[in-house]
Design a protein around this motif. Structure first.
Motif, short mmCIF file in Angstrom:
data_model
loop_
_atom_site.label_atom_id
_atom_site.label_comp_id
_atom_site.label_asym_id
_atom_site.label_seq_id
_atom_site.Cartn_x
_atom_site.Cartn_y
_atom_site.Cartn_z
N LYS A 120 -80.39 31.55 -64.38
CA LYS A 120 -78.80 31.51 -65.03
C LYS A 120 -78.48 30.13 -65.79
O LYS A 120 -77.73 30.82 -66.53
CB LYS A 120 -77.95 31.40 -63.60
N LYS A 121 -79.04 29.32 -65.46
CA LYS A 121 -78.61 28.33 -66.36
C LYS A 121 -78.91 28.38 -67.84
O LYS A 121 -78.25 28.28 -68.81
CB LYS A 121 -79.04 26.78 -65.94
N VAL A 122 -80.01 28.99 -67.91
CA VAL A 122 -80.66 29.34 -69.46
C VAL A 122 -79.74 30.65 -70.06
O VAL A 122 -79.25 30.39 -71.09
CB VAL A 122 -81.98 29.78 -69.47
N PHE A 123 -79.31 31.47 -69.26
CA PHE A 123 -78.65 32.57 -69.56
C PHE A 123 -77.57 32.20 -70.11
O PHE A 123 -76.87 32.57 -71.01
CB PHE A 123 -78.73 33.51 -68.72
N ASN A 124 -76.78 31.42 -69.14
CA ASN A 124 -75.44 31.13 -69.16
C ASN A 124 -75.05 29.85 -70.13
O ASN A 124 -74.04 29.80 -70.93
CB ASN A 124 -74.64 30.81 -67.70
N VAL A 125 -75.88 28.87 -70.10
CA VAL A 125 -75.54 27.58 -70.73
C VAL A 125 -76.34 27.47 -72.23
O VAL A 125 -75.86 27.30 -73.13
CB VAL A 125 -75.63 26.71 -69.81
N THR A 126 -77.51 27.77 -72.00
CA THR A 126 -78.44 27.25 -72.94
C THR A 126 -78.23 28.26 -74.35
O THR A 126 -78.27 27.82 -75.52
CB THR A 126 -80.00 27.28 -72.76
N LEU A 127 -78.12 29.41 -74.14
CA LEU A 127 -78.06 30.54 -75.28
C LEU A 127 -76.40 30.73 -75.36
O LEU A 127 -75.80 30.93 -74.45
CB LEU A 127 -78.72 31.92 -74.57
N ASP A 128 -76.21 30.86 -76.60
CA ASP A 128 -74.78 31.27 -77.22
C ASP A 128 -74.31 32.48 -76.57
O ASP A 128 -75.07 33.61 -76.49
CB ASP A 128 -74.90 31.38 -78.42
N PRO A 129 -73.23 32.70 -76.00
CA PRO A 129 -72.64 33.79 -75.36
C PRO A 129 -72.32 35.05 -76.38
O PRO A 129 -72.32 36.03 -75.80
CB PRO A 129 -71.23 33.42 -74.84
N ALA A 130 -72.11 34.73 -77.51
CA ALA A 130 -72.34 35.78 -78.63
C ALA A 130 -73.42 36.65 -79.00
O ALA A 130 -73.28 37.79 -79.47
CB ALA A 130 -71.86 35.09 -79.76
N ILE A 167 -85.61 33.25 -87.78
CA ILE A 167 -84.24 33.35 -88.31
C ILE A 167 -83.71 32.09 -87.76
O ILE A 167 -83.12 31.06 -88.21
CB ILE A 167 -83.55 34.30 -88.35
N SER A 168 -83.47 31.90 -86.38
CA SER A 168 -82.65 31.14 -85.76
C SER A 168 -83.42 30.85 -84.42
O SER A 168 -83.81 31.52 -83.66
CB SER A 168 -81.30 31.72 -85.40
N LYS A 169 -83.64 29.42 -84.18
CA LYS A 169 -84.59 29.13 -83.11
C LYS A 169 -83.67 28.85 -81.89
O LYS A 169 -84.22 28.54 -80.78
CB LYS A 169 -85.02 27.63 -83.48
N ASP A 170 -82.24 28.99 -82.02
CA ASP A 170 -81.37 28.85 -80.89
C ASP A 170 -80.95 30.27 -80.36
O ASP A 170 -80.27 30.51 -79.27
CB ASP A 170 -80.09 28.14 -81.29
N ALA A 171 -81.74 31.52 -80.84
CA ALA A 171 -81.41 32.77 -80.52
C ALA A 171 -82.28 33.34 -79.33
O ALA A 171 -82.12 34.19 -78.62
CB ALA A 171 -81.38 33.83 -81.71
N ALA A 172 -83.30 32.55 -78.93
CA ALA A 172 -84.23 33.07 -77.86
C ALA A 172 -84.66 31.69 -77.13
O ALA A 172 -84.69 30.64 -77.79
CB ALA A 172 -85.34 33.87 -78.49
N VAL A 173 -85.23 31.93 -75.92
CA VAL A 173 -85.65 30.67 -75.20
C VAL A 173 -87.01 31.35 -74.41
O VAL A 173 -86.97 32.51 -74.03
CB VAL A 173 -84.80 30.11 -74.10
N ILE A 174 -87.99 30.46 -74.42
CA ILE A 174 -89.24 30.86 -73.69
C ILE A 174 -89.11 30.27 -72.67
O ILE A 174 -89.17 28.87 -72.49
CB ILE A 174 -90.63 30.48 -74.50
N ILE A 175 -89.31 30.94 -71.49
CA ILE A 175 -89.47 30.53 -69.95
C ILE A 175 -90.55 30.72 -69.31
O ILE A 175 -91.47 31.70 -69.38
CB ILE A 175 -88.23 30.91 -69.11
N SER A 176 -91.02 29.64 -68.77
CA SER A 176 -92.31 29.74 -67.82
C SER A 176 -91.87 29.72 -66.38
O SER A 176 -91.25 28.84 -65.81
CB SER A 176 -93.20 28.50 -67.90
N LEU A 177 -91.68 31.01 -65.82
CA LEU A 177 -91.19 31.47 -64.64
C LEU A 177 -92.25 31.16 -63.46
O LEU A 177 -93.43 31.68 -63.34
CB LEU A 177 -90.73 32.86 -64.62
N GLY A 178 -91.60 30.37 -62.40
CA GLY A 178 -92.48 30.35 -61.24
C GLY A 178 -93.20 28.68 -61.06
O GLY A 178 -92.51 28.09 -61.61
N THR A 179 -93.95 28.50 -60.21
CA THR A 179 -94.53 27.39 -60.06
C THR A 179 -95.69 27.35 -60.69
O THR A 179 -96.66 28.19 -60.32
CB THR A 179 -94.50 26.65 -58.60
#
Length: 164
Positions: A35-45, A149-161
């Motif tokens: 949620k933090k990545v989705f809501n805060v890291t990425l632009d809401p637009a 194009i834009s390095k801020d348009a996507a985030v790569i997440i390692s999910l889990g432990t």
């Protein structure tokens, strides 16, 4: 052509070609981290989507909230039939997007149309080549280019432990 496009785009997203700093990399151990990545890291637009491999999808499909409801919600308009945090989930084969070496699952979230450009040169070149004294062959060349194009348009997440 689609397989070539998908392979090149996945290589850019997972930093297998080009520089090693194409996109932000982070880890997530639970839904709050996602949620933090989705809501805060990425632009809401951005028109965000989740891109997950089969293992990550299975992991997300088993997560429940405090009331016992599954977090992946059915949505007939999403490519996989599910949404997470209101954004469509796109399922990718483990062959195309394998699990991380440390046992975590790769998740890409963002707007790929804003993150990567595919430049097509609608020209196919074919020619008959002589390779050596005794052999000949047909060479077919397609020219396309794939760029960030834009390095801020996507985030790569390692999910889990790590170390599952």
């Amino acid at each position: 052509m689609d397989k070539t496009d998908n392979g090149q785009i996945m290589s850019l997203l997972t930093d297998k070609i080009g520089s090693n700093d194409n996109f932000t990399h982070t880890t997530a151990a639970n839904i709050d981290d996602l949620k933090k990545v989705f809501n805060v890291t990425l632009d809401p637009a951005l028109d965000k989507q989740w891109f997950v491999n089969q293992s990550a999808f299975n992991y997300l499909d088993t997560l429940k909230d405090s009331e016992g409801r599954y977090l992946l919600q059915p949505n007939p308009t999403a490519p996989s039939g599910f949404t997470l945090l209101g954004a469509p989930v796109v399922l990718i084969s483990n062959k195309v997007l394998p699990d991380n070496i440390d046992g975590t699952f790769p998740v890409i979230v963002g707007d790929l149309s804003q993150a990567i450009a595919v430049f097509r040169r609608n020209q196919v070149t074919a020619q008959w080549d002589k390779f050596d004294q005794f052999s000949q062959g047909l060479s077919v060349i397609v020219r396309n280019d794939y760029e960030t194009i834009s390095k801020d348009a996507a985030v790569i997440i390692s999910l889990g432990t790590a170390g599952k």
